[in-house]
Each structure stands twice: as C-alpha cells, then as structure tokens.
Design an enzyme around this catalytic site. Structure first.
Site, PDB file in Angstrom:
ATOM      1  N   PRO A   1      61.366  66.446   4.497  1.00 26.05           N
ATOM      2  CA  PRO A   1      61.766  67.561   3.642  1.00 26.05           C
ATOM      3  C   PRO A   1      62.077  67.079   2.230  1.00 26.05           C
ATOM      4  O   PRO A   1      62.221  65.881   1.983  1.00 26.05           O
ATOM      5  CB  PRO A   1      63.017  68.107   4.330  1.00 26.05           C
ATOM      6  N   CYS A   2      62.203  68.006   1.303  1.00 24.23           N
ATOM      7  CA  CYS A   2      62.391  67.631  -0.094  1.00 24.23           C
ATOM      8  C   CYS A   2      63.654  66.798  -0.260  1.00 24.23           C
ATOM      9  O   CYS A   2      64.619  66.927   0.495  1.00 24.23           O
ATOM     10  CB  CYS A   2      62.409  68.861  -0.988  1.00 24.23           C
ATOM     11  N   LEU A   3      63.642  65.944  -1.260  1.00 23.18           N
ATOM     12  CA  LEU A   3      64.736  64.993  -1.448  1.00 23.18           C
ATOM     13  C   LEU A   3      66.067  65.675  -1.725  1.00 23.18           C
ATOM     14  O   LEU A   3      67.135  65.086  -1.488  1.00 23.18           O
ATOM     15  CB  LEU A   3      64.392  64.037  -2.594  1.00 23.18           C
TER      16      LEU A   3
ATOM     17  N   SER B   1      67.433  67.791  -0.049  1.00 22.71           N
ATOM     18  CA  SER B   1      68.138  68.011   1.223  1.00 22.71           C
ATOM     19  C   SER B   1      69.018  66.827   1.610  1.00 22.71           C
ATOM     20  O   SER B   1      69.720  66.888   2.620  1.00 22.71           O
ATOM     21  CB  SER B   1      67.128  68.284   2.337  1.00 22.71           C
TER      22      SER B   1
END
Length: 276
Positions: free
Chosen positions: A174-176, A178
């Site tokens: 998931p995107c950083l 998060s």
C-alpha cells in the site's frame, strides 16, 4: 461459486464495457484486472499508473515491467495529493482525499480517450475493512470488477498463478502514507525515509514487511514466525546505523508481528468521519 466461474464473470464484465481504463498501481489486484481486461479487450484497454511521492520508484518500475509483460498499453500520470492539507494532515479518512485526487485525474482522461469506465483493483476483502478511498472512487463512477464478482485476495493470487503471472505472490505494498499513525503530518522527507528503509530490508531478503514511522522512531514489522530468524541473522548495528543515516533516531522491532492495516486498530466508530 467456483473460481473458474468467477473468472468467466470477470471476463463478461469487460466484454460488456467494450473499453476500459484501469487504475493500475502494479499491485497484484490491479495487475490481475489489467491482465483480464487486456485478454478481453486488447488495445481497447489501457492501464494508467499515478506517480506520486507515496509510490516507491521501485514500485513504478515494477508496474512498467508487468504492464509490458501483459502487453497492455501503459500510461503514467502525475497526482498532487501532497498539495492538499486534508491529505498531508493525515486524518483517519486520508485515503478518501488520495483516491479523490486519483479519480479526479483519471476520469477526465478516460473521457478524453472515449472510455466510459475507470476500473480499479478493489477486491471483495477490501470491502470488509475501513477503506474511505473506496467511497471516493464510487462517487466518481469507478467500477471494481473483482469486488463485483466476489473475488477475494486469496482468489486474486490463485487466479494470477493460474493465468501464469509470475508476480502472483507479490507482497501487498500500500502507499507509503499508510506507514504513519493518523494525525502525524505526512511530508516528502518522511515518505522518502520510510520508503528507503523498506527497500533496504527487502534487499536483505525480507519481503513481507512494514516500517512504521512514529515520530523519530522506526517500527519494523515482520511476520511473527520470522522475527527470531531476523534477530539472529541480521547485522543489527549495521541496520540501526543505516536507519539513523536515513533520519530515524530510534529503531524498534514490533514483537506483535506484521499485520496489514495495523494502524486501523485504533479506530472506533466515533473516530470514523462521515465524508459527504
């Protein structure tokens, strides 16, 4: 419903669409969607990846390689969620503002190309978690064929393997953003710091992991069954030195182990805003 029937339903959805723009991150979910869309639609399917500060350069390169292997046309667009304080302040519905930016970018592009649908990789399991980004996508007319057919994450991997996709077991990435507890401001240096820390661990051979960033502290999460081996086999002083070089002051190991979406544990219904 057996998996082969779900695959046929997935193909039918794309056949009915006639053409589709895929919101393509390079993760296992959106890559499966891109593969099936291309198999059905050929050059009437296009995969579009959003390049932003929250995406590792290595992930963008993976997306390019995977799209080329599938054969699907691949485009890259820029998104500017880091310019939105509703995103960088990192509220519990941060993902809503991220996906709003994404789909506000993709929807006009789809219209310009004459494509009636933007399609994402949301699967049936995603609907069971707190995912405010799903709401943002739905508000903008995006469709989620995997979820529509009821395909779970495990089934995504099984289908990807059956279709010969070599990245069927690729860890979720998931995107950083998060990696930060809600309420901690997200900045470009922080994203880069946590991203390089994860790449460092991956190059040491640890594939399923997170580096959570809490202030000046890095919290390393690994599958609990790997923790003992990690401590025994890793040059810990060198690791700490590397993390401090990246900008962390403290380095810790989460003994509870890796858990996707762990930072959502703090959420209660009272803390989840209603986004209109």
């Amino acid at each position: 419903m057996v998996l082969v029937e779900k695959l046929e339903q997935l193909k039918s959805i794309f056949a009915e669409m006639e053409c589709a723009l895929i919101a393509y991150s390079g993760g296992v979910d959106s890559t499966l969607v891109a593969k099936v869309a291309y198999d059905v639609l050929g050059d009437r399917a296009v995969a579009v990846t959003a390049e932003s500060a929250s995406l590792l350069p290595e992930e963008l390169e993976d997306a390019r390689i995977q799209a080329a292997a599938i054969g699907i046309s691949h485009r890259i667009v820029q998104t500017q969620e880091m310019e939105n304080p509703n995103y960088t302040s990192n509220p519990v519905n941060r993902c809503y503002f991220c996906k709003s930016e994404l789909h506000d970018t993709l929807k006009p592009l789809a219209r310009q190309m004459g494509y009636p649908y933007v399609v994402d990789g949301v699967n049936a399991d995603d609907l069971r978690d707190y995912r405010p980004g799903i709401q943002a996508a739905k508000e903008r007319g995006a469709r989620s064929p995997l979820a529509e057919v009821g395909i779970t994450k495990a089934e995504v991997r099984e289908l990807s393997q059956k279709l010969g996709l070599p990245w069927w077991d690729k860890p979720a990435q998931p995107c950083l953003s998060s990696r930060f507890p809600y309420g901690e401001e997200i900045t470009l240096p922080k994203l880069q710091r946590v991203g390089r820390a994860e790449v460092y661990l991956q190059k040491l051979g640890w594939k399923t992991l997170r580096v959570r960033s809490v202030g000046d502290t890095a919290k390393i999460e690994l599958p609990v069954e790997q923790i003992q081996n990690f401590v025994a086999s890793t040059d810990l002083p060198a690791l700490v030195s590397k993390f401090q070089e990246l900008g962390f002051v403290y380095v810790t190991l989460d003994l509870e182990g890796f858990q996707s979406g762990k930072l959502n544990q703090v959420l209660t219904p009272a803390k989840i805003p209603v986004t209109s």
